[in-house]
Design a protein around this motif. Structure first.
Motif, short mmCIF file in Angstrom:
data_model
loop_
_atom_site.label_atom_id
_atom_site.label_comp_id
_atom_site.label_asym_id
_atom_site.label_seq_id
_atom_site.Cartn_x
_atom_site.Cartn_y
_atom_site.Cartn_z
N CYS A 161 0.84 -1.20 0.00
CA CYS A 161 0.00 0.00 0.00
C CYS A 161 0.87 1.26 0.00
O CYS A 161 1.82 1.36 0.78
CB CYS A 161 -0.92 0.01 1.22
N HIS A 220 -2.61 -1.04 -3.52
CA HIS A 220 -3.68 -0.19 -2.99
C HIS A 220 -3.08 1.11 -2.45
O HIS A 220 -1.87 1.23 -2.28
CB HIS A 220 -4.43 -0.90 -1.84
N GLN A 244 -6.09 1.81 2.58
CA GLN A 244 -6.43 0.40 2.78
C GLN A 244 -5.75 -0.20 4.01
O GLN A 244 -6.08 -1.32 4.40
CB GLN A 244 -6.05 -0.40 1.53
#
Length: 304
Positions: free
Chosen positions: A34, A50, A54
């Protein structure tokens, strides 16, 4: 399947991020990287799975090492990690990732560690953090920190052991060809280099002891078997394992007790005898002190 998020940002070191991805990328965890966008990790450029938002949906958030600790960590990364912890995620840092946790206030009043070369900076910049420069990793339950490089591997295996038990953690360790367990309290810095696995004075002794954990072994027994004085045995243990003979022996007994609790229906009394603790009372005292929960509670966790 548990969700594990690697919180990435520009300027992170590739070793800690890559080793965490390699360790957790199996059927036990759903791993996602992420970040706010494409990031530079070492000499590589990485497209995340992501965004940082997230992190709040992960069960565990891992923060790899920052290459530069002279500047404050990226504010968006700090905010996202703090929000993830507030949402209930377990948060762990590898090496200088501890600076992100400290900036997020997650280490205030807590014991923590990072690479020994940066513990002084961490303590000076974040005086509310109880910095321990002499350990491999620190487990505060929902917040964990590790020292550098190899200690990152130790912490990752420790997390797997917490989540899935020692049998699974040992299987992962075998895949990685690394020792299955080094206690977090071991020293980061060993004064003498650790000799090759098959070429040090304890190479025959350690397996011999591991096969006889049910016996009431003493330091004198180990020294006699190794044909060393007790003093020289202690020096070799410190060089090879980073700890004392008695502490190493206790760790092996606890590890074996964990395996038996996970894989058998034997009573605590039977397991105490099998690991050389003598009585259930003795096993419960040492097990609770080392693992943090009584043997019966540990068994219920992994049996469920």
């Amino acid at each position: 399947m548990r969700k594990l998020a690697l919180a990435a940002a520009d300027g992170m070191l590739h070793f800690e991020l890559a080793v965490a991805y390699e360790i957790f990328r199996d059927d036990l965890y759903e791993v996602a990287i992420c970040a706010t966008g494409p990031v530079r990790v070492g000499r590589f450029h990485l497209d995340p799975d992501h965004g940082l938002d997230q992190l709040e949906h992960a069960d565990t958030v891992l923060v790899p090492a920052l290459a530069d600790v002279d500047d404050d960590p990226p504010a968006d990364l700090v905010d996202a990690v703090r929000a993830a912890h507030e949402a209930g995620a377990r948060v762990a840092s590898l090496c200088t990732g501890a600076f992100v946790l400290a900036a997020a206030g997650l280490l205030d009043g807590r014991r923590a560690t990072t690479h020994w070369a940066h513990t002084g900076v961490l303590a000076d910049r974040y005086p509310l953090v109880v910095v321990d420069p002499d350990v491999l990793y620190v487990d505060n339950g929902s917040v964990l920190t590790a020292a550098g490089k190899a200690a990152a591997v130790d912490l990752c295996l420790h997390l797997i052991r917490r989540d899935h038990g020692s049998v699974v953690a040992n299987t992962v360790a075998r895949r990685l060809v690394v020792p299955p367990h080094r206690a977090g309290g071991q020293a980061q810095f060993v004064p003498a280099p650790v000799p090759a696995q098959d070429d040090h004075p304890l190479a025959e002794l350690l397996p011999w002891v591991s096969e006889r954990l049910d016996q009431p072994l003493t330091v004198e027994d180990l020294a006699r078997r190794a044909n060393l004085s007790s003093r020289h045995l202690g020096r070799h243990f410190r060089a090879v394992t980073g700890t004392t003979p008695l502490q190493w022996l206790l760790t092996q007994r606890i590890r074996r007790a964990q395996e038996l609790l996970e894989t058998t229906g034997d009573s605590v009394d039977t397991i105490a005898a099998a690991v050389g603790m003598g009585t259930a009372t003795t096993l419960r005292r040492h097990f609770n002190r080392t693992v943090g929960v009584p043997p019966d509670a540990y068994r219920r966790t992994f049996r469920s």
